[in-house]
Design a protein around this motif. Sequence first.
Motif, mmCIF file in Angstrom:
data_model
loop_
_atom_site.group_PDB
_atom_site.id
_atom_site.type_symbol
_atom_site.label_atom_id
_atom_site.label_comp_id
_atom_site.label_asym_id
_atom_site.label_seq_id
_atom_site.Cartn_x
_atom_site.Cartn_y
_atom_site.Cartn_z
ATOM 1 N N UNK A 1 -11.844 -3.492 3.088
ATOM 2 C CA UNK A 1 -10.672 -3.854 2.778
ATOM 3 C C UNK A 1 -10.189 -2.440 2.354
ATOM 4 N N UNK A 2 -8.967 -2.034 2.907
ATOM 5 C CA UNK A 2 -8.032 -1.054 2.371
ATOM 6 C C UNK A 2 -6.726 -1.407 1.938
ATOM 7 N N UNK A 3 -6.582 -1.691 0.717
ATOM 8 C CA UNK A 3 -5.331 -1.972 0.239
ATOM 9 C C UNK A 3 -4.818 -3.454 0.871
ATOM 10 N N UNK B 1 -19.407 8.183 14.589
ATOM 11 C CA UNK B 1 -19.768 7.386 15.866
ATOM 12 C C UNK B 1 -19.292 6.024 16.019
ATOM 13 N N UNK B 2 -18.469 5.526 15.060
ATOM 14 C CA UNK B 2 -18.091 4.178 14.966
ATOM 15 C C UNK B 2 -16.467 4.170 15.200
ATOM 16 N N UNK B 3 -16.121 3.058 15.765
ATOM 17 C CA UNK B 3 -14.530 2.932 16.259
ATOM 18 C C UNK B 3 -14.184 1.545 15.379
ATOM 19 N N UNK B 4 -13.077 2.052 14.690
ATOM 20 C CA UNK B 4 -12.182 0.768 14.028
ATOM 21 C C UNK B 4 -10.960 0.752 14.359
ATOM 22 N N UNK B 5 -10.356 -0.372 14.297
ATOM 23 C CA UNK B 5 -8.988 -0.609 14.151
ATOM 24 C C UNK B 5 -8.511 -1.093 12.701
ATOM 25 N N UNK B 6 -7.104 -0.512 12.264
ATOM 26 C CA UNK B 6 -6.776 -0.837 11.113
ATOM 27 C C UNK B 6 -5.540 -1.818 11.545
ATOM 28 N N UNK B 7 -5.457 -3.097 10.884
ATOM 29 C CA UNK B 7 -4.603 -3.965 11.091
ATOM 30 C C UNK B 7 -3.983 -4.526 9.835
ATOM 31 N N UNK B 8 -2.824 -4.967 9.697
ATOM 32 C CA UNK B 8 -2.163 -5.541 8.425
ATOM 33 C C UNK B 8 -2.882 -6.885 8.508
ATOM 34 N N UNK B 9 -3.450 -7.123 7.158
ATOM 35 C CA UNK B 9 -4.102 -8.540 7.186
ATOM 36 C C UNK B 9 -3.143 -9.564 7.386
ATOM 37 N N UNK B 10 -1.719 -9.655 7.357
ATOM 38 C CA UNK B 10 -0.749 -10.433 7.504
ATOM 39 C C UNK B 10 -0.782 -10.680 9.126
ATOM 40 N N UNK B 11 -1.183 -9.684 9.883
ATOM 41 C CA UNK B 11 -1.093 -9.862 11.442
ATOM 42 C C UNK B 11 -2.311 -10.537 11.785
ATOM 43 N N UNK B 12 -3.313 -10.793 10.958
ATOM 44 C CA UNK B 12 -4.594 -11.364 11.525
ATOM 45 C C UNK B 12 -4.470 -12.803 11.202
ATOM 46 N N UNK B 13 -4.013 -13.962 12.153
ATOM 47 C CA UNK B 13 -3.944 -15.135 11.862
ATOM 48 C C UNK B 13 -5.027 -15.925 12.720
#
Length: 120
Positions: free
Chosen positions: A4-6, A108-120
């Motif tokens: 979690x990031x904010x 070496x790891x790839x992450x995508x940052x999304x708004x938690x409100x976008x994750x349905x």
Amino acid sequence: MVSEIKNKERVFIGSVSEFEKEGGVSAKIGDKQIAIFYFDSRNEWYACDNACPHTGDMVLSRGFLGDTNGEPKVVCPLHKRNYSLTSGECLSGEHYKVNVYPVIVENGSVYVEIDTSDKK
Ligand code: FES
């Protein structure tokens, strides 16, 4: 692996070595499909919706990478509409737009940052 990031959520997609250079992969995050691109010739990473807003088909991860006047873009493999990978705007002069997402590459790891409100 998720941390979690904010109000953002960083979602692990895979290892750098699993990505094809100058290509894309798709990943399902909640109900969303995200296209993640390794733009090797620019040493850059991008992510956007996998659904092309023209028809809703999940095809953008199979699109072609390129640029217009230096603006990185993906070209839809179906009808060749161009989308900016920084703004999501359609560069073909139409009203379509895709959501774009930050990509973080760490150790070496790839992450995508999304708004938690976008994750349905
Ligand atoms: S489906 Fe992408 S341009 Fe038509």
